[in-house]
Design a protein around this motif. Structure first.
Motif, short mmCIF file in Angstrom:
data_model
loop_
_atom_site.label_atom_id
_atom_site.label_comp_id
_atom_site.label_asym_id
_atom_site.label_seq_id
_atom_site.Cartn_x
_atom_site.Cartn_y
_atom_site.Cartn_z
N THR A 252 65.46 -28.53 -188.62
CA THR A 252 67.26 -28.15 -189.31
C THR A 252 67.66 -27.50 -190.96
O THR A 252 68.33 -27.48 -190.91
CB THR A 252 67.41 -29.92 -189.56
N THR A 253 66.72 -28.13 -191.51
CA THR A 253 67.13 -27.54 -193.64
C THR A 253 66.85 -25.73 -192.74
O THR A 253 67.98 -25.07 -193.41
CB THR A 253 66.37 -26.97 -193.85
N PHE A 254 65.73 -25.03 -192.90
CA PHE A 254 65.84 -24.28 -192.17
C PHE A 254 66.79 -23.27 -191.42
O PHE A 254 68.31 -21.97 -191.78
CB PHE A 254 64.63 -23.44 -191.42
N LEU A 255 67.38 -23.83 -190.40
CA LEU A 255 68.72 -23.57 -188.75
C LEU A 255 70.22 -24.11 -189.97
O LEU A 255 70.78 -22.73 -189.83
CB LEU A 255 68.42 -23.89 -187.45
N ASN A 256 70.46 -25.13 -190.38
CA ASN A 256 71.86 -24.91 -191.08
C ASN A 256 71.18 -23.96 -192.38
O ASN A 256 72.94 -23.46 -193.12
CB ASN A 256 71.70 -26.40 -191.91
N THR A 257 70.57 -23.10 -193.44
CA THR A 257 70.82 -22.47 -193.90
C THR A 257 71.12 -21.21 -193.28
O THR A 257 71.33 -20.12 -194.10
CB THR A 257 68.77 -21.78 -194.52
N LEU A 258 70.21 -21.41 -192.27
CA LEU A 258 70.97 -19.33 -191.45
C LEU A 258 72.19 -19.61 -190.90
O LEU A 258 72.82 -18.41 -191.27
CB LEU A 258 69.54 -19.44 -190.60
N MET A 259 72.49 -20.79 -190.53
CA MET A 259 74.11 -20.79 -190.28
C MET A 259 75.60 -20.38 -191.11
O MET A 259 75.87 -20.32 -191.13
CB MET A 259 74.08 -22.35 -189.59
N SER A 260 74.78 -21.11 -192.17
CA SER A 260 75.56 -21.08 -193.85
C SER A 260 76.23 -19.55 -193.23
O SER A 260 77.41 -19.07 -194.59
CB SER A 260 75.28 -21.68 -194.43
N PHE A 261 75.06 -18.76 -193.43
CA PHE A 261 75.98 -16.99 -193.37
C PHE A 261 76.54 -16.68 -192.96
O PHE A 261 76.66 -15.56 -192.67
CB PHE A 261 74.41 -16.39 -193.60
N LYS A 262 77.10 -17.42 -192.19
CA LYS A 262 77.77 -17.45 -190.44
C LYS A 262 77.19 -15.64 -189.93
O LYS A 262 78.22 -15.21 -189.88
CB LYS A 262 78.99 -16.48 -190.93
N HIS A 263 76.64 -15.57 -190.01
CA HIS A 263 76.02 -14.04 -188.77
C HIS A 263 75.67 -14.25 -187.65
O HIS A 263 75.47 -15.52 -187.53
CB HIS A 263 74.87 -13.68 -189.65
N PRO A 264 75.57 -13.76 -186.56
CA PRO A 264 75.29 -13.83 -185.53
C PRO A 264 73.61 -13.78 -185.46
O PRO A 264 73.44 -14.27 -185.63
CB PRO A 264 75.57 -12.71 -184.33
N ILE A 265 73.25 -15.53 -184.27
CA ILE A 265 72.32 -15.58 -184.34
C ILE A 265 71.66 -16.32 -182.96
O ILE A 265 72.33 -16.28 -182.12
CB ILE A 265 71.46 -17.01 -184.95
N ALA A 266 70.35 -15.38 -182.82
CA ALA A 266 69.90 -15.23 -181.17
C ALA A 266 68.22 -16.56 -181.52
O ALA A 266 68.12 -15.77 -182.16
CB ALA A 266 69.71 -14.17 -180.84
N ILE A 267 68.54 -17.66 -180.64
CA ILE A 267 67.42 -18.11 -181.05
C ILE A 267 66.66 -17.65 -179.32
O ILE A 267 66.49 -18.13 -178.84
CB ILE A 267 67.50 -19.75 -180.94
N VAL A 268 65.55 -17.62 -179.76
CA VAL A 268 64.70 -17.27 -178.23
C VAL A 268 63.28 -18.12 -177.91
O VAL A 268 62.18 -18.42 -179.20
CB VAL A 268 64.08 -15.76 -178.26
N ASP A 269 63.48 -19.39 -177.31
CA ASP A 269 62.37 -19.82 -177.28
C ASP A 269 61.89 -20.17 -175.40
O ASP A 269 62.17 -20.09 -175.06
CB ASP A 269 62.09 -20.81 -178.15
#
Length: 521
Positions: A252-269
């Motif tokens: 959650t910490t990693f994802l919240n940090t990444l989302m704070s930059f407001k860039h498009p994010i694609a999660i692949v799993d």
């Protein structure tokens, strides 16, 4: 309303063209710094600049008249190149933005251009107030109406903003973002991939090719990179978007940090059990999408349906990945497909014990380490260590790969024997192609023929599957990567879809010679 010489509306178009022109200048500067000449296609430029294709085409024509670029072709498919200095020196209008309006430049356009040049050359600093309209009148001699019209054009272009009763300079556009970041687990970074990871290598290469198609740089990093302040500064300035591949998104910490930059994010799993977790994150970051690269349950259903149509009613599912989500999902889908009356309970699951799961490196086994050490010592007597260290590293890597495959074989052998002991089983479905290859070797050693005696199926559709005519499930990675880039380049393109649901790309059954009709039926 003023008209250009082509009859277009100047009031609505000029600010947008000016915005597109500024964006093109940023792209040209970045290409020059990177010693590159080719611009992205006009449609891609318009998309990134947030303007229409027509406005970007007009901005391209302006830069072309200044001699900064050369254009081959017409319309949105035109090819744009940076002009060489020798070519640019002989072109008119070099070094400034000139908007042609018939035979003369309107006063408000000229005033807007002169003020913009002062902003760009630093005369007016960022976030500082511009001179009042009275002061601008004393400088340019324009009337109030002309000055207001010029400031409105600059405001629409994003160079200035309203500040109280006047205007202030907005922060200037930073270098265009041209880097795609791929955050991946350490075991699937390029330096750690081995011959068992062909599916991962295929995905990485497809991402790299797609980046090339869109003139983007690709940077691969581990999830812990966001703990490095220097990396974060680089990411803020360069990132166009991010692909998160593997288990890091569960942090959650990693994802919240990444989302704070407001860039498009694609999660692949392929961990389908986390869909609910992703659905909650969509409410906090509308630019995040989850892409189901390996829809395990759907793949299992499709394979089961194919075997049912071929008359198979008793199937063995063989896996050495007891707790891995992809293995669990494929078994679940297979059972769902064979839930019909005449095939109910038709799937026999043969799965290795939890404490024997092969993900731990064979290097942890003391006996294996001693064997490798003896082999390496023998190799050093033949190949001098100092002169050929990299050869010994390759040898060590190859020995580890062979040892890993042998460990898989030892784990699979009792499962194969149990499957063969049941005379009612007519098809073996393996958790992946690697196990299917081992199964084919085992059946051959028992003088059994595929598919005459046993039909054999795998998952992942590796190149070796094509070579050996193994029926396998292809997860359509090219289309997965294509949809990911659609989201990264234009997050609004799927604004009408349900963002709480993963983007699931349908795969294909590559039916080859390893399956046939059930001859015992």
């Amino acid at each position: 309303m003023y008209q250009t010489k082509n009859g277009d509306s100047m009031k609505s178009n000029i600010p947008v063209v000016f915005k597109a022109y500024q964006f093109l200048k940023d792209v040209e500067e970045n290409l020059a710094a990177a010693s590159k000449d080719a611009f992205p296609p006009i449609r891609a430029l318009a998309l990134r600049a947030g303007v229409s294709t027509m406005s970007m085409q007009r901005a391209v024509e302006l830069m072309k008249t200044e001699g900064k670029i050369t254009v081959t072709g017409k319309g949105g498919g035109a090819t744009i190149q940076r002009a060489h200095p020798s070519f640019a020196q002989n072109r008119p209008g070099k070094g400034s933005l000139t908007i042609e309006l018939g035979r003369r430049e309107y006063r408000w356009v000229k005033t807007a251009r002169l003020i913009s040049e002062d902003i760009l050359n630093g005369t007016y600093k960022e976030n500082r107030r511009l001179p009042t309209l009275k002061e601008l009148h004393l400088r340019f001699g324009d009337c109030y109406y002309t000055l207001v019209k010029a400031m409105q054009a600059l405001s629409a272009s994003g160079l200035v903003r309203e500040a109280g009763n006047g205007y202030a300079v907005t922060p200037l556009a930073r270098p265009v973002r041209t880097t795609l970041y791929l955050f991946a687990h350490k075991i699937i970074l390029p330096a750690h991939l081995n011959i068992q990871d062909e599916r991962h290598r295929d995905f990485l290469r497809l991402v790299e090719v797609e980046c090339k198609n869109h003139s983007l740089n690709l940077k691969i990093a581990g999830g812990d990179s966001l703990d490095d302040p220097e990396f974060v500064r680089e990411y803020k300035g360069r990132a166009l978007g991010s692909i998160v591949w593997g288990a890091y998104w569960e942090n959650t910490t990693f994802l919240n940090t990444l989302m704070s930059f407001k860039h498009p994010i694609a999660i692949v799993d392929d961990a389908e059990k986390y869909r609910a977790f992703i659905a909650t994150q969509h409410r906090t970051h509308h630019n995040l999408r989850f892409f189901l690269a390996n829809s395990a349950e759907t793949a299992g259903k499709n394979i089961g349906g194919m075997l049912l149509r071929l008359g198979h009613r008793k199937i063995a599912f063989i896996s050495i990945y007891e707790t891995e989500p992809f293995s669990i999902g494929r078994l679940k889908g297979l059972r769902a497909a064979l839930s019909v009356d005449d095939a109910r309970n038709g799937v026999t699951a043969l799965i290795a014990a939890e404490n024997e799961a092969p993900w731990n490196s064979p290097a942890e086994n003391h006996k294996d380490r001693q064997s490798w050490k003896r082999l390496l010592e023998s190799a050093q007597r033949v190949v001098p260590l100092k002169a050929n260290k990299h050869y010994l590293e390759k040898l060590d890597f190859t020995l580890q790969t062979i040892a890993l495959e042998e460990k898989h074989r030892r784990l699979c052998l009792p499962l194969f024997k149990r499957a063969l002991a049941d005379p009612n089983i007519t098809a073996w479905v393996c958790a992946n192609d690697q196990i299917a290859f081992l199964a084919a070797d085992f059946l051959k050693s028992k003088n059994l023929h595929v598919p005459a005696d046993i039909s054999l199926v795998g998952f992942d559709d590796l190149f070796r599957s094509f070579q050996s005519n193994l029926t396998s499930y292809n997860f359509n990675n090219p289309m997965v990567v294509h949809r990911i880039f659609q989201h990264i380049l234009n997050p609004l393109s799927d604004a009408m879809t349900n963002k709480n649901a993963p983007v699931e790309i349908p795969g294909h059954i590559m039916q080859r010679e390893s399956v046939g009709f059930n001859a015992r039926r």
